[in-house]
Design an enzyme around this catalytic site. Sequence first.
Site, PDB file in Angstrom:
ATOM      1  N   ARG A 198     -12.159   2.093  -8.287  1.00 53.06           N
ATOM      2  CA  ARG A 198     -11.249   3.198  -8.658  1.00 53.06           C
ATOM      3  C   ARG A 198     -11.568   3.732 -10.061  1.00 53.06           C
ATOM      4  NH1 ARG A 198      -5.443   2.476  -5.743  1.00 53.06           N
ATOM      5  NH2 ARG A 198      -6.304   1.847  -3.735  1.00 53.06           N
ATOM      6  N   LEU A 220      10.545 -20.861  -5.067  1.00 54.36           N
ATOM      7  CA  LEU A 220       9.577 -19.930  -4.474  1.00 54.36           C
ATOM      8  C   LEU A 220       8.237 -19.985  -5.219  1.00 54.36           C
ATOM      9  CD1 LEU A 220       8.951 -17.283  -2.742  1.00 54.36           C
ATOM     10  CD2 LEU A 220       9.826 -16.015  -4.710  1.00 54.36           C
ATOM     11  N   ASN A 261       1.244   3.469  -2.926  1.00 53.23           N
ATOM     12  CA  ASN A 261       1.751   3.928  -4.227  1.00 53.23           C
ATOM     13  C   ASN A 261       1.224   5.324  -4.565  1.00 53.23           C
ATOM     14  OD1 ASN A 261       2.857   1.409  -4.448  1.00 53.23           O
ATOM     15  ND2 ASN A 261       1.467   0.667  -6.035  1.00 53.23           N
ATOM     16  N   HIS A 304       2.408   3.534  -9.001  1.00 57.38           N
ATOM     17  CA  HIS A 304       2.247   2.097  -9.274  1.00 57.38           C
ATOM     18  C   HIS A 304       3.455   1.563 -10.055  1.00 57.38           C
ATOM     19  CE1 HIS A 304      -1.698   2.278  -7.597  1.00 57.38           C
ATOM     20  NE2 HIS A 304      -2.250   2.937  -8.585  1.00 57.38           N
ATOM     21  N   ILE A 361      -6.752  -4.588   7.543  1.00 60.95           N
ATOM     22  CA  ILE A 361      -6.552  -5.811   6.765  1.00 60.95           C
ATOM     23  C   ILE A 361      -7.112  -5.653   5.346  1.00 60.95           C
ATOM     24  CG2 ILE A 361      -7.200  -8.283   6.691  1.00 60.95           C
ATOM     25  CD1 ILE A 361      -5.124  -7.559   8.881  1.00 60.95           C
ATOM     26  N   ARG A 417      -0.725   9.281  -9.853  1.00 56.71           N
ATOM     27  CA  ARG A 417      -0.745   8.038  -9.060  1.00 56.71           C
ATOM     28  C   ARG A 417      -0.148   6.857  -9.824  1.00 56.71           C
ATOM     29  NH1 ARG A 417      -4.165   7.586  -4.946  1.00 56.71           N
ATOM     30  NH2 ARG A 417      -4.389   5.361  -5.294  1.00 56.71           N
ATOM     31  N   GLU A 437       1.623 -13.396  12.277  1.00 58.32           N
ATOM     32  CA  GLU A 437       2.257 -12.234  12.916  1.00 58.32           C
ATOM     33  C   GLU A 437       2.139 -11.043  11.965  1.00 58.32           C
ATOM     34  OE1 GLU A 437       3.583 -12.065  15.966  1.00 58.32           O
ATOM     35  OE2 GLU A 437       3.085 -14.170  16.332  1.00 58.32           O
ATOM     36  N   TRP A 478     -11.943  -2.267  -7.845  1.00 60.47           N
ATOM     37  CA  TRP A 478     -12.717  -1.990  -9.070  1.00 60.47           C
ATOM     38  C   TRP A 478     -13.475  -0.673  -8.949  1.00 60.47           C
ATOM     39  CZ3 TRP A 478     -11.230  -4.538 -13.121  1.00 60.47           C
ATOM     40  CH2 TRP A 478     -10.835  -5.882 -13.029  1.00 60.47           C
ATOM     41  N   ARG A 481       2.161  -4.880   6.182  1.00 63.90           N
ATOM     42  CA  ARG A 481       1.406  -3.830   5.497  1.00 63.90           C
ATOM     43  C   ARG A 481       2.236  -2.558   5.510  1.00 63.90           C
ATOM     44  NH1 ARG A 481      -4.795  -2.441   4.589  1.00 63.90           N
ATOM     45  NH2 ARG A 481      -4.451  -0.608   3.301  1.00 63.90           N
ATOM     46  N   ASP A 501       0.826  -1.205   0.000  1.00 61.34           N
ATOM     47  CA  ASP A 501       0.000   0.000   0.000  1.00 61.34           C
ATOM     48  C   ASP A 501       0.867   1.264   0.000  1.00 61.34           C
ATOM     49  OD1 ASP A 501      -2.372   1.390  -0.021  1.00 61.34           O
ATOM     50  OD2 ASP A 501      -2.726   1.228   2.132  1.00 61.34           O
TER      51      ASP A 501
END
Length: 238
Positions: A68, A128, A19, A34, A192, A30, A204, A66, A185, A17
């Site tokens: 936005r 990964l 950007n 991104h 959340i 904006r 955690e 959506w 975050r 969060d």
Amino acid sequence: MSIDTEKLPEHVAIIMDGNGRWAKQRAMNRVLGHEEGTESVRVIVRTSREIGIKWLTLYAFSEENWKRPKYEITALMGILKRFLKSELKEMMDNNIRFLTIGRISRLPDDVRKMVEETTAKTSGNTGLTLTLALSYGGRQEIFDAMQKIAKRIVSGDLQPSDINEGLISGFLYTAGMPDPDLLIRTSGEYRISNFLLWQIAYTEIYTTPVLWPDFRKAEYIRAIEDYQKRERRFGAAG
Ligand code: IPE
Ligand code: IPE
Ligand code: MG
């Protein structure tokens, strides 16, 4: 780097969060935030692989996103397409498996196709696992699972008494994935935002005021170091 490789989180999930604020601070559009955030994604994927994280799940676009403006959504979809195109070689060279969670059917056709191709091409990789949450909502995931379970009960394949934690987990988009050990975050928010609601029961949580485009290797290592100082109890006595 002072992380203990014996105590690594197996699964790291990140709400990327900030950007927009990063761009605003620089009087930029904006969308440029991104773009810069995408470079953070590259760095965090690479670092995860280098230190030996097994699962990395990134919240890239929520069901609520959506709402936005259309131009921002179009730009985000374009960035996603370019990211998948530019990273395929990196993923193949480094044994990275790509997965998504969310309502992929809502994505524009060309983006959905690229997502499906990338998933298929990397499906045999065993290093990964990079999962992007796209058009993802935790509540939607839970009610999608409820509907599937209800249908199985109606058809007689399942009994109500079969419902338990394991069965529910197996009907979520994340079926087969371990729950996150660490949830990060960025951008100083303490919420959340409908991410992995079921899966984070004992995760955690680490928050940082750093905006996502500025969240790079040193910040990531700091988050993992912080995690390694925690005592996880899972409800047991300490
Ligand atoms: C996170 O940055 C990226 C997405 C949600 C797609 P934001 O776009 O939410 O940035 P802020 O929160 O407005 O700063
Ligand atoms: C959460 O960020 C979604 C993603 C990071 C993709 P948002 O910026 O959409 O969340 P809110 O609106 O601050 O809760
Ligand atoms: Mg935001």
